[in-house]
Design a protein around this motif. Sequence first.
Motif, mmCIF file in Angstrom:
data_model
loop_
_atom_site.group_PDB
_atom_site.id
_atom_site.type_symbol
_atom_site.label_atom_id
_atom_site.label_comp_id
_atom_site.label_asym_id
_atom_site.label_seq_id
_atom_site.Cartn_x
_atom_site.Cartn_y
_atom_site.Cartn_z
ATOM 1 N N ALA A 61 0.582 -1.165 -0.089
ATOM 2 C CA ALA A 61 -0.044 0.106 -0.054
ATOM 3 C C ALA A 61 0.835 0.928 0.526
ATOM 4 C CB ALA A 61 -0.828 -0.358 0.742
ATOM 5 N N ILE A 62 0.690 1.964 -0.590
ATOM 6 C CA ILE A 62 1.462 3.291 -0.377
ATOM 7 C C ILE A 62 0.099 4.252 0.986
ATOM 8 C CG2 ILE A 62 1.435 5.931 -1.151
ATOM 9 C CD1 ILE A 62 2.914 3.545 -2.825
ATOM 10 N N VAL A 63 0.811 4.657 1.593
ATOM 11 C CA VAL A 63 0.158 5.631 2.680
ATOM 12 C C VAL A 63 0.787 6.704 3.095
ATOM 13 C CG1 VAL A 63 -0.261 2.967 4.090
ATOM 14 C CG2 VAL A 63 1.935 4.306 4.997
ATOM 15 N N ARG A 64 -0.110 7.155 3.781
ATOM 16 C CA ARG A 64 0.556 8.706 4.526
ATOM 17 C C ARG A 64 0.327 8.315 5.903
ATOM 18 N NH1 ARG A 64 -3.776 11.671 5.660
ATOM 19 N NH2 ARG A 64 -6.012 10.697 4.254
ATOM 20 N N TYR A 65 0.832 9.947 6.765
ATOM 21 C CA TYR A 65 0.534 9.386 8.437
ATOM 22 C C TYR A 65 -0.485 10.589 8.321
ATOM 23 C CZ TYR A 65 3.964 5.586 9.042
ATOM 24 O OH TYR A 65 4.517 4.168 9.264
ATOM 25 N N GLU A 66 -1.262 10.467 9.476
ATOM 26 C CA GLU A 66 -2.337 11.565 9.928
ATOM 27 C C GLU A 66 -1.714 11.244 11.798
ATOM 28 O OE1 GLU A 66 -6.966 11.873 9.664
ATOM 29 O OE2 GLU A 66 -5.516 12.403 7.797
ATOM 30 N N ASN A 67 -1.294 12.107 12.568
ATOM 31 C CA ASN A 67 -1.654 11.844 13.791
ATOM 32 C C ASN A 67 -1.139 10.386 14.060
ATOM 33 O OD1 ASN A 67 -3.083 14.003 14.078
ATOM 34 N ND2 ASN A 67 -4.746 12.122 13.879
ATOM 35 N N GLU A 68 0.075 10.670 13.661
ATOM 36 C CA GLU A 68 1.660 9.643 13.777
ATOM 37 C C GLU A 68 0.611 7.980 13.815
ATOM 38 O OE1 GLU A 68 2.985 9.543 17.815
ATOM 39 O OE2 GLU A 68 4.165 11.474 16.553
ATOM 40 N N GLU A 69 -0.218 7.548 12.572
ATOM 41 C CA GLU A 69 -1.041 6.621 11.915
ATOM 42 C C GLU A 69 -1.138 6.430 10.117
ATOM 43 O OE1 GLU A 69 -2.234 4.082 13.952
ATOM 44 O OE2 GLU A 69 -1.453 5.000 15.927
ATOM 45 N N PRO A 70 -0.277 5.684 9.980
ATOM 46 C CA PRO A 70 -0.602 5.405 8.688
ATOM 47 C C PRO A 70 -1.878 5.078 8.116
ATOM 48 C CG PRO A 70 0.408 3.548 9.702
ATOM 49 C CD PRO A 70 0.311 3.759 10.602
ATOM 50 N N LYS A 71 -2.214 5.897 6.794
ATOM 51 C CA LYS A 71 -3.892 5.474 6.264
ATOM 52 C C LYS A 71 -3.085 5.727 4.643
ATOM 53 C CE LYS A 71 -5.943 7.792 10.255
ATOM 54 N NZ LYS A 71 -5.855 6.682 11.083
ATOM 55 N N PRO A 72 -4.595 4.377 4.484
ATOM 56 C CA PRO A 72 -3.730 4.462 3.318
ATOM 57 C C PRO A 72 -4.293 5.145 2.059
ATOM 58 C CG PRO A 72 -6.341 3.139 4.356
ATOM 59 C CD PRO A 72 -5.615 3.698 5.132
ATOM 60 N N VAL A 73 -3.532 4.994 1.246
ATOM 61 C CA VAL A 73 -3.852 6.425 -0.296
ATOM 62 C C VAL A 73 -4.054 5.618 -0.845
ATOM 63 C CG1 VAL A 73 -3.142 7.852 -2.074
ATOM 64 C CG2 VAL A 73 -1.694 8.039 0.945
ATOM 65 N N THR A 74 -3.062 4.526 -1.713
ATOM 66 C CA THR A 74 -3.553 3.550 -2.414
ATOM 67 C C THR A 74 -3.686 1.760 -2.069
ATOM 68 O OG1 THR A 74 -1.783 3.481 -3.701
ATOM 69 C CG2 THR A 74 -3.060 4.462 -4.866
ATOM 70 N N LEU A 75 -4.114 0.951 -2.526
ATOM 71 C CA LEU A 75 -4.293 0.028 -1.724
ATOM 72 C C LEU A 75 -4.146 -0.860 -3.134
ATOM 73 C CD1 LEU A 75 -6.672 -0.951 0.428
ATOM 74 C CD2 LEU A 75 -4.691 -0.391 1.023
ATOM 75 N N HIS A 76 -3.099 -2.079 -3.191
ATOM 76 C CA HIS A 76 -2.352 -2.963 -4.520
ATOM 77 C C HIS A 76 -2.551 -4.473 -3.794
ATOM 78 C CE1 HIS A 76 -0.318 0.924 -6.585
ATOM 79 N NE2 HIS A 76 -0.922 1.158 -5.029
ATOM 80 N N GLN A 77 -3.063 -5.158 -4.978
ATOM 81 C CA GLN A 77 -3.171 -7.170 -4.283
ATOM 82 C C GLN A 77 -2.234 -7.733 -5.724
ATOM 83 O OE1 GLN A 77 -5.933 -10.681 -3.948
ATOM 84 N NE2 GLN A 77 -6.434 -8.513 -2.942
ATOM 85 N N VAL A 78 -1.325 -8.142 -5.679
ATOM 86 C CA VAL A 78 -0.821 -8.728 -6.244
ATOM 87 C C VAL A 78 -1.180 -10.138 -6.207
ATOM 88 C CG1 VAL A 78 1.588 -9.061 -7.194
ATOM 89 C CG2 VAL A 78 1.126 -6.955 -5.939
ATOM 90 N N LYS A 79 -1.097 -10.426 -7.927
ATOM 91 C CA LYS A 79 -1.241 -12.081 -7.676
ATOM 92 C C LYS A 79 -0.623 -12.978 -9.519
ATOM 93 C CE LYS A 79 -4.451 -14.435 -5.221
ATOM 94 N NZ LYS A 79 -3.950 -13.526 -3.697
ATOM 95 N N ALA A 80 0.788 -13.406 -8.300
ATOM 96 C CA ALA A 80 1.316 -14.162 -9.490
ATOM 97 C C ALA A 80 0.992 -15.331 -9.582
ATOM 98 C CB ALA A 80 2.862 -14.120 -9.147
ATOM 99 N N VAL A 81 -0.148 -15.066 -10.334
ATOM 100 C CA VAL A 81 -0.698 -17.280 -11.248
ATOM 101 C C VAL A 81 -0.486 -17.234 -12.690
ATOM 102 C CG1 VAL A 81 -1.957 -17.605 -9.153
ATOM 103 C CG2 VAL A 81 -3.215 -16.603 -10.514
ATOM 104 N N LYS A 82 -0.430 -18.423 -12.660
ATOM 105 C CA LYS A 82 -0.437 -18.698 -14.223
ATOM 106 C C LYS A 82 -1.411 -18.384 -14.942
ATOM 107 C CE LYS A 82 1.847 -22.184 -13.883
ATOM 108 N NZ LYS A 82 3.107 -23.785 -14.154
ATOM 109 N N SER A 83 -2.949 -18.968 -14.087
ATOM 110 C CA SER A 83 -4.449 -18.807 -14.976
ATOM 111 C C SER A 83 -4.819 -18.088 -15.965
ATOM 112 C CB SER A 83 -5.034 -19.576 -13.914
ATOM 113 O OG SER A 83 -6.434 -19.948 -14.189
ATOM 114 N N ILE A 84 -5.469 -17.969 -16.382
ATOM 115 C CA ILE A 84 -6.042 -16.533 -17.193
ATOM 116 C C ILE A 84 -7.923 -16.759 -17.150
ATOM 117 C CG2 ILE A 84 -4.555 -17.464 -19.200
ATOM 118 C CD1 ILE A 84 -6.784 -18.648 -20.697
ATOM 119 N N SER A 85 -8.206 -17.671 -16.162
ATOM 120 C CA SER A 85 -9.913 -17.615 -16.128
ATOM 121 C C SER A 85 -9.987 -17.164 -15.139
ATOM 122 C CB SER A 85 -10.078 -19.433 -14.859
ATOM 123 O OG SER A 85 -11.252 -19.435 -14.643
#
Length: 443
Positions: A61-85
């Motif tokens: 994730a790309i985060v920024r800090y607010e009150n010393e806590e990370p807050k998400p700017v963008t979330l990223h899920q990654v899948k390295a699998v061979k299936s096209i289904s």
Amino acid sequence: MKKKYKMSQLIDPNDIHSAAATWNGFIYQGKVALYHVLKLINEKDSVEGLHLQLDSLEDFAIVRYENEEPKPVTLHQVKAVKSISYLRYKEAFEKLEKRKDEFPCDEEAYFHLAIKNEKSKADIEGLHKKLKIYDYDGNPYCKIEDLQDEIKTQAKNCLTKFNLNHLSNDHYLETLSNELESLITENIVSIHAQNHLPNGDSINKSAYYSTISLNRFREIIIVDLTELQQDKNYFIKKLKIDLNRYYQEFCFEFEDEIEDNTQIKLHLYLAYFNGLTNPNFESFLQKIMPHRRVKFSTLQEYKDNSLFINEIKKGFLTILNGIRNSDNINSIGWTDNDNKKYFPSAIIDSDNPRSRQNISIDIMNTALETLIEVPFNADYIITEGCNVTSVIEESNKSTRINQSDIDILNNSTSAEYDKITKWKNITLIELDKAKQKLNGIIN
């Protein structure tokens, strides 16, 4: 328009499962994360205040800090699998949408594909309106084998942006990419180290807070690395990156054959390798390659004597995959019912008379030259397909072994030469036979 966070909205990091404990998909995820970071540095006027978070809110994730806590700017899920289904990914798409609901981000939740899907980008986004399929310069996916080149392209664009075109050659881009990727590797190693300290933080908490400022990547880009000393430590860093890449390719190629518990076992091995200090990593390499002296103080030595992809994938990783969990002999190794000890190698020679003799000669010559100890006092060295009852007896059939050296060590009381006498009792055993001896044992 940015979402506003209520002060009452708190995320407990211990409620977020981090896969960092098993190094789950880290290699590919880390490379994808680096690609995205470089893309942001290229596209944005400033990346001030932005941080990379690995294996916590999402794969990254790309985060920024607010009150010393990370807050998400963008979330990223990654899948390295061979299936096209599409159905192969449907649950993962839904998981990412759920994550976006649980952890609202300023911008988008992105899904990264390593292979072209049977459904188009528009079709998937139509079915899953809370996510976006990540775009790689017009393509909705990026193959594993193409990702390193894509990273170099983004790195080259960064050099152009900062008026450093004079540095933009293949060798420099390789060096720059390695230095940038090391930031990510070192971050994961640090998370593990924190977890093992007395009263250390949990993996979940460490992964949540141990973020990397994007300015750290920028600082590496704008510094001229041509004066970077290319010494042994530099090449060890490259070798770790090589090992990580071979591991990722191995897991991708055999994903349908590797069971979940085996995958976790392999992840933990990789975490162990990456966490080794430089001297210990060098020693580890020599032990899995007893047939060749490990030397890499110069670029030529690195090219001639370092990791060979077939030896690592077809030999070493195949052995780790096929044998049960380590008995924790210095984190790798096994003991059979007769209390005989086994250690894996990167030897992939075939089981014919010439190969048996040649590999035995190479092992004895390397042992005589380096005075390396037998790996963890092993009785058996596991190979991909070569059986040698006695390394010394097999090598003695040839005049290529300096017999005077053998005679000297036979009559020596030196502790150094004692290391070689232990080698004389070593047996090479092929993987299939080792599996029969070891995999029937219950841990």
